[in-house]
Design a protein around this motif. Structure first.
Motif, PDB file in Angstrom:
ATOM      1  N   LEU A  81       3.181  -3.548   5.863  1.00 21.00           N
ATOM      2  CA  LEU A  81       4.205  -2.555   5.136  1.00 21.00           C
ATOM      3  C   LEU A  81       5.384  -3.538   4.745  1.00 21.00           C
ATOM      4  O   LEU A  81       5.984  -3.276   3.668  1.00 21.00           O
ATOM      5  N   VAL A  82       5.888  -4.357   5.801  1.00 18.02           N
ATOM      6  CA  VAL A  82       6.860  -5.179   5.351  1.00 18.02           C
ATOM      7  C   VAL A  82       6.715  -6.129   4.090  1.00 18.02           C
ATOM      8  O   VAL A  82       7.549  -6.066   3.260  1.00 18.02           O
ATOM      9  N   GLU A  83       5.657  -6.814   3.973  1.00 12.94           N
ATOM     10  CA  GLU A  83       5.373  -7.416   3.040  1.00 12.94           C
ATOM     11  C   GLU A  83       5.388  -6.668   1.538  1.00 12.94           C
ATOM     12  O   GLU A  83       5.815  -7.200   0.721  1.00 12.94           O
ATOM     13  N   ARG A  84       4.841  -5.439   1.636  1.00  8.95           N
ATOM     14  CA  ARG A  84       4.642  -4.573   0.548  1.00  8.95           C
ATOM     15  C   ARG A  84       6.185  -4.070   0.032  1.00  8.95           C
ATOM     16  O   ARG A  84       6.448  -3.753  -1.069  1.00  8.95           O
ATOM     17  N   PRO A  89      13.541   1.042   0.373  1.00  9.79           N
ATOM     18  CA  PRO A  89      13.697   2.505   1.064  1.00  9.79           C
ATOM     19  C   PRO A  89      12.822   2.816   2.214  1.00  9.79           C
ATOM     20  O   PRO A  89      12.604   3.654   2.384  1.00  9.79           O
ATOM     21  N   LEU A  90      12.489   1.885   3.108  1.00  8.99           N
ATOM     22  CA  LEU A  90      11.526   1.919   4.197  1.00  8.99           C
ATOM     23  C   LEU A  90      12.141   1.561   5.471  1.00  8.99           C
ATOM     24  O   LEU A  90      12.265   0.329   5.598  1.00  8.99           O
ATOM     25  N   THR A  91      12.146   2.634   6.435  1.00  6.64           N
ATOM     26  CA  THR A  91      12.348   2.020   7.813  1.00  6.64           C
ATOM     27  C   THR A  91      11.218   2.045   8.948  1.00  6.64           C
ATOM     28  O   THR A  91      10.378   3.126   8.495  1.00  6.64           O
ATOM     29  N   LEU A  92      11.100   1.077   9.550  1.00  2.00           N
ATOM     30  CA  LEU A  92       9.821   1.012  10.422  1.00  2.00           C
ATOM     31  C   LEU A  92      10.285   1.013  11.821  1.00  2.00           C
ATOM     32  O   LEU A  92      11.618   0.313  12.387  1.00  2.00           O
ATOM     33  N   VAL A  93       9.955   1.989  12.740  1.00  8.82           N
ATOM     34  CA  VAL A  93       9.880   1.969  14.148  1.00  8.82           C
ATOM     35  C   VAL A  93       9.220   1.128  14.749  1.00  8.82           C
ATOM     36  O   VAL A  93       7.865   1.073  14.834  1.00  8.82           O
ATOM     37  N   LEU A  94       9.825   0.004  15.568  1.00  5.23           N
ATOM     38  CA  LEU A  94       8.928  -0.887  16.293  1.00  5.23           C
ATOM     39  C   LEU A  94       9.502  -1.245  17.733  1.00  5.23           C
ATOM     40  O   LEU A  94      10.437  -0.307  18.159  1.00  5.23           O
ATOM     41  N   LYS A  95       8.918  -1.865  18.408  1.00  5.08           N
ATOM     42  CA  LYS A  95       9.323  -1.998  19.725  1.00  5.08           C
ATOM     43  C   LYS A  95      10.734  -2.824  19.804  1.00  5.08           C
ATOM     44  O   LYS A  95      10.675  -3.751  19.042  1.00  5.08           O
ATOM     45  N   LYS A  96      11.477  -2.454  20.846  1.00  2.00           N
ATOM     46  CA  LYS A  96      12.533  -2.880  20.677  1.00  2.00           C
ATOM     47  C   LYS A  96      13.127  -4.143  21.534  1.00  2.00           C
ATOM     48  O   LYS A  96      12.340  -4.277  22.685  1.00  2.00           O
ATOM     49  N   ARG A  97      13.753  -5.031  21.136  1.00  2.00           N
ATOM     50  CA  ARG A  97      14.239  -6.268  22.056  1.00  2.00           C
ATOM     51  C   ARG A  97      15.033  -5.659  23.351  1.00  2.00           C
ATOM     52  O   ARG A  97      16.019  -5.017  22.908  1.00  2.00           O
ATOM     53  N   ASP A  98      14.996  -5.912  24.516  1.00  2.00           N
ATOM     54  CA  ASP A  98      15.783  -5.709  25.476  1.00  2.00           C
ATOM     55  C   ASP A  98      17.340  -5.897  25.278  1.00  2.00           C
ATOM     56  O   ASP A  98      18.300  -5.352  25.547  1.00  2.00           O
ATOM     57  N   SER A 196       1.891   6.203  -1.671  1.00  2.00           N
ATOM     58  CA  SER A 196       1.776   4.704  -1.652  1.00  2.00           C
ATOM     59  C   SER A 196       1.665   4.048  -0.285  1.00  2.00           C
ATOM     60  O   SER A 196       1.067   2.959  -0.049  1.00  2.00           O
ATOM     61  N   LEU A 197       2.102   4.720   0.833  1.00  2.00           N
ATOM     62  CA  LEU A 197       2.021   4.207   2.163  1.00  2.00           C
ATOM     63  C   LEU A 197       0.368   4.280   2.569  1.00  2.00           C
ATOM     64  O   LEU A 197      -0.175   3.308   2.967  1.00  2.00           O
ATOM     65  N   ARG A 198      -0.315   5.256   2.131  1.00  2.00           N
ATOM     66  CA  ARG A 198      -1.709   5.357   2.437  1.00  2.00           C
ATOM     67  C   ARG A 198      -2.662   4.593   1.872  1.00  2.00           C
ATOM     68  O   ARG A 198      -3.863   4.186   2.039  1.00  2.00           O
ATOM     69  N   GLU A 199      -2.130   3.904   0.657  1.00  2.00           N
ATOM     70  CA  GLU A 199      -2.952   3.006  -0.339  1.00  2.00           C
ATOM     71  C   GLU A 199      -3.080   1.750   0.681  1.00  2.00           C
ATOM     72  O   GLU A 199      -4.033   0.943   0.829  1.00  2.00           O
TER      73      GLU A 199
END
Ligand code: AMP
Ligand code: MG
Length: 316
Positions: A81-84, A89-98, A196-199
């Motif tokens: 997703l990052v690459e594309r 205008p896209l936010t990704l929720v990821l594991k957080k650094r401490d 577009s995400l589902r592609e």
């Protein structure tokens, strides 16, 4: 507090690096930023906006390479997703650094990360020492600001600096995808559409918005959002005659019904998204009591418009 209005990203970044709050333009809406690694500075965002402390912030990075400064883990799907879609205008929720203070994620083990494509935002973020935690630059609960004057209206005197730019080109907040779960979940719709995400990620799930009494899927979902003072009435299809209750306004793709005190007919859905929040604010300033809003087709950015309209009407 006096709010400095500047056109210089470097000057704005110097305020941010000193632990102050800075509003800045992005392609979605204007953001109110603070150094994501300075808990005291981030606390000033919550105070200035009157934002509930259990509503997490999105962290903004200058380049996709810097996601690792706040995220502990980037899954294979997230990488795709990052690459594309980054920057955009896209936010990704990821594991957080401490190392990221709890106040930023409202105590969650995850972090929302975005890399804006707006040239002024990029330049500003490049000058900042650390990633920048930033929600929309409005008083909590009001429609997000899409131009610097609206930011000044809401937050002038309550923030240190306002970096002035052009009006936001998209006008609605970012799409949010939770990549910390499998399959990934769409938490908020925006300009990056589900189609577009589902592609790229065919099994992506859509989180239903929070119903009263149900635990929210995304923390921000439980709050009233995007609301003007005026009452919002949703109109499913263009209608020639609507029993308007004046002073009433109309916004949509179709021509306004007879008797509307104020109206805006949009040429397409992109324009609808871009002007919607500004129209809400203009209606309030003019004492409009009811705003009739056409529900656009449920596709592309139309899904995001429908979501914001439903929330503004108190049905989100
Ligand atoms: P905004 O107030 O427009 O900046 O949007 C911030 C929204 O992003 C929050 O209200 C949440 O809905 C969402 N968000 C941010 N961080 C997270 C997270 N770690 N997990 C889930 N949702 C998040
Ligand atoms: Mg907001």
């Amino acid at each position: 507090m006096q709010t400095l209005v500047t056109d210089r990203p470097e000057e704005a970044a110097s305020w941010l690096d000193r632990g102050e709050t800075v509003a800045f333009p992005t392609e979605t809406v204007y953001g109110l930023g603070a150094d994501a690694f300075n808990a005291k500075a981030v606390a000033k965002i919550f105070k200035a906006k009157g934002r509930p402390s259990d509503n997490p912030l999105i962290v903004h990075v200058a380049t996709p390479e810097r996601i690792g400064e706040v995220a502990a883990e980037i899954s294979e799907t997230a990488r795709m997703l990052v690459e594309r879609f980054f920057p955009g205008p896209l936010t990704l929720v990821l594991k957080k650094r401490d190392s990221v203070p709890e106040i930023v994620s409202a105590g969650l083990p995850t972090i929302g990360v975005r890399c804006p494509s707006h040239p002024v935002a990029s330049e500003f973020l490049r000058y900042c020492r650390h990633p920048v935690a930033a929600p929309s630059a409005n008083v909590s609960g009001r429609p997000s600001p899409t131009d610097w004057k609206t930011v000044y209206h809401d937050l002038g005197g309550r923030i240190a600096c306002l970096l002035r730019g052009e009006p936001s080109a998209i006008g609605l907040e970012s799409t949010i995808v939770d990549c910390s779960v499998n399959p990934p979940r769409l938490l908020r719709s925006g300009a990056v559409s589900i189609e577009s995400l589902r592609e790229l990620v065919p099994d992506i799930e859509i989180a239903t918005s929070c119903k009263p009494g149900e635990a929210p899927k995304s923390p921000g979902q439980k709050y009233r959002h995007y609301s003007p003072e005026a009452e919002i009435v949703l109109v499913e299809a263009p209608q020639e005659s609507l029993p308007l209750d004046p002073p009433a306004a109309w916004i949509g793709l179709a021509a306004p019904p007879a008797g509307a005190t104020k109206s805006l007919q949009c040429h397409d859905m992109d324009e609808y998204a871009r002007v919607l929040f500004g129209f809400f604010r203009a209606c309030d300033a003019e004492g409009i009591r009811t705003i009739y809003c056409e529900l656009p087709p449920d596709e592309g950015i139309g899904r995001a418009i429908r979501d914001r309209l439903a929330k503004a009407a108190g049905r989100g």
